[in-house]
Design a protein around this motif. Structure first.
Motif, PDB file in Angstrom:
ATOM      1  N   TYR A  19      29.612 -31.630  27.474  1.00  0.00           N
ATOM      2  CA  TYR A  19      30.465 -32.334  26.521  1.00  0.00           C
ATOM      3  C   TYR A  19      29.651 -32.977  25.399  1.00  0.00           C
ATOM      4  N   GLN A  20      28.425 -33.394  25.710  1.00  0.00           N
ATOM      5  CA  GLN A  20      27.566 -33.985  24.686  1.00  0.00           C
ATOM      6  C   GLN A  20      27.140 -32.937  23.661  1.00  0.00           C
ATOM      7  N   GLU A  21      26.765 -31.773  24.157  1.00  0.00           N
ATOM      8  CA  GLU A  21      26.407 -30.690  23.247  1.00  0.00           C
ATOM      9  C   GLU A  21      27.614 -30.303  22.394  1.00  0.00           C
ATOM     10  N   ALA A  22      28.796 -30.234  22.990  1.00  0.00           N
ATOM     11  CA  ALA A  22      30.008 -29.891  22.246  1.00  0.00           C
ATOM     12  C   ALA A  22      30.284 -30.926  21.154  1.00  0.00           C
ATOM     13  N   ALA A  35      33.364 -37.864  11.660  1.00  0.00           N
ATOM     14  CA  ALA A  35      34.606 -37.878  12.423  1.00  0.00           C
ATOM     15  C   ALA A  35      34.675 -39.144  13.263  1.00  0.00           C
ATOM     16  N   SER A  36      35.888 -39.559  13.562  1.00  0.00           N
ATOM     17  CA  SER A  36      36.090 -40.706  14.441  1.00  0.00           C
ATOM     18  C   SER A  36      35.863 -40.273  15.888  1.00  0.00           C
ATOM     19  N   SER A  37      35.719 -41.242  16.772  1.00  0.00           N
ATOM     20  CA  SER A  37      35.549 -40.918  18.195  1.00  0.00           C
ATOM     21  C   SER A  37      36.764 -40.161  18.720  1.00  0.00           C
ATOM     22  N   ARG A  38      37.936 -40.492  18.208  1.00  0.00           N
ATOM     23  CA  ARG A  38      39.145 -39.785  18.652  1.00  0.00           C
ATOM     24  C   ARG A  38      39.096 -38.321  18.236  1.00  0.00           C
ATOM     25  N   GLU A  39      38.693 -38.056  17.015  1.00  0.00           N
ATOM     26  CA  GLU A  39      38.595 -36.677  16.546  1.00  0.00           C
ATOM     27  C   GLU A  39      37.557 -35.900  17.348  1.00  0.00           C
ATOM     28  N   ILE A  59      32.914 -40.173  25.508  1.00  0.00           N
ATOM     29  CA  ILE A  59      32.563 -39.760  24.147  1.00  0.00           C
ATOM     30  C   ILE A  59      32.088 -40.959  23.340  1.00  0.00           C
ATOM     31  N   ILE A  60      32.822 -42.058  23.403  1.00  0.00           N
ATOM     32  CA  ILE A  60      32.441 -43.256  22.650  1.00  0.00           C
ATOM     33  C   ILE A  60      31.065 -43.747  23.094  1.00  0.00           C
ATOM     34  N   ASN A  61      30.828 -43.811  24.392  1.00  0.00           N
ATOM     35  CA  ASN A  61      29.529 -44.269  24.900  1.00  0.00           C
ATOM     36  C   ASN A  61      28.399 -43.358  24.431  1.00  0.00           C
ATOM     37  N   PHE A  62      28.627 -42.045  24.473  1.00  0.00           N
ATOM     38  CA  PHE A  62      27.612 -41.097  24.028  1.00  0.00           C
ATOM     39  C   PHE A  62      27.338 -41.255  22.530  1.00  0.00           C
ATOM     40  N   LEU A  63      28.387 -41.305  21.723  1.00  0.00           N
ATOM     41  CA  LEU A  63      28.199 -41.426  20.274  1.00  0.00           C
ATOM     42  C   LEU A  63      27.465 -42.717  19.927  1.00  0.00           C
ATOM     43  N   ASP A  68      22.404 -45.692  18.451  1.00  0.00           N
ATOM     44  CA  ASP A  68      21.333 -46.619  18.832  1.00  0.00           C
ATOM     45  C   ASP A  68      19.975 -45.923  18.859  1.00  0.00           C
ATOM     46  N   ASP A  69      19.956 -44.660  19.260  1.00  0.00           N
ATOM     47  CA  ASP A  69      18.707 -43.900  19.327  1.00  0.00           C
ATOM     48  C   ASP A  69      18.257 -43.379  17.975  1.00  0.00           C
ATOM     49  N   GLY A  70      19.127 -43.446  16.980  1.00  0.00           N
ATOM     50  CA  GLY A  70      18.762 -42.986  15.647  1.00  0.00           C
ATOM     51  C   GLY A  70      19.084 -41.531  15.365  1.00  0.00           C
TER      52      GLY A  70
END
Length: 119
Positions: A19-22, A35-39, A59-63, A68-70
């Motif tokens: 899902y992260q790669e997607a 895009a927003s987190s919802r999109e 998704i929100i946590n990953f984004l 934070d990681d840059g």
């Protein structure tokens, strides 16, 4: 987001869940528009294989971790329902891979500098 490397995998799957790669591939397709987190969440759930889905919180946590990681940029907008972030890629795919390689090599140099130089 601390990187965890699975050397049994190839490509981005060595460091990212499906899902992260997607999510990143979707943002790359937008070519800087963002895009927003919802999109992102909606598109990722369309892109995952049949029967698979991911929560919006994941998704929100990953984004946010990628911000934070840059690795991601964001702008904050206000609209119906309050504030929201619009996420965009900081790097193209090749640049992201270089970013990851720098992170990994930096960690190896900090932890095993002599051995990393030898390798």
């Amino acid at each position: 987001m601390p990187l965890k490397i699975d050397t049994a995998e190839e490509g981005l799957r060595m460091i990212l869940k499906d899902y992260q790669e997607a999510a990143l591939r979707y943002l790359w397709r937008l070519d800087g528009e963002g895009a927003s987190s919802r999109e992102v969440w909606e598109q990722v759930n369309k892109d995952l294989p049949d029967g698979q889905s991911i929560s919006r919180a994941s998704i929100i946590n990953f984004l946010n971790a990628m911000v934070d990681d840059g690795a991601l940029n964001y702008i904050e907008t206000t609209g119906k329902g309050g504030h929201r972030r619009i996420y965009s890629m900081r790097y193209d795919e090749a640049g992201f891979k270089e970013f990851v390689a720098r992170q990994v090599l930096g960690a190896l140099m900090r932890g095993f500098s002599e051995e990393t130089r030898k390798a």
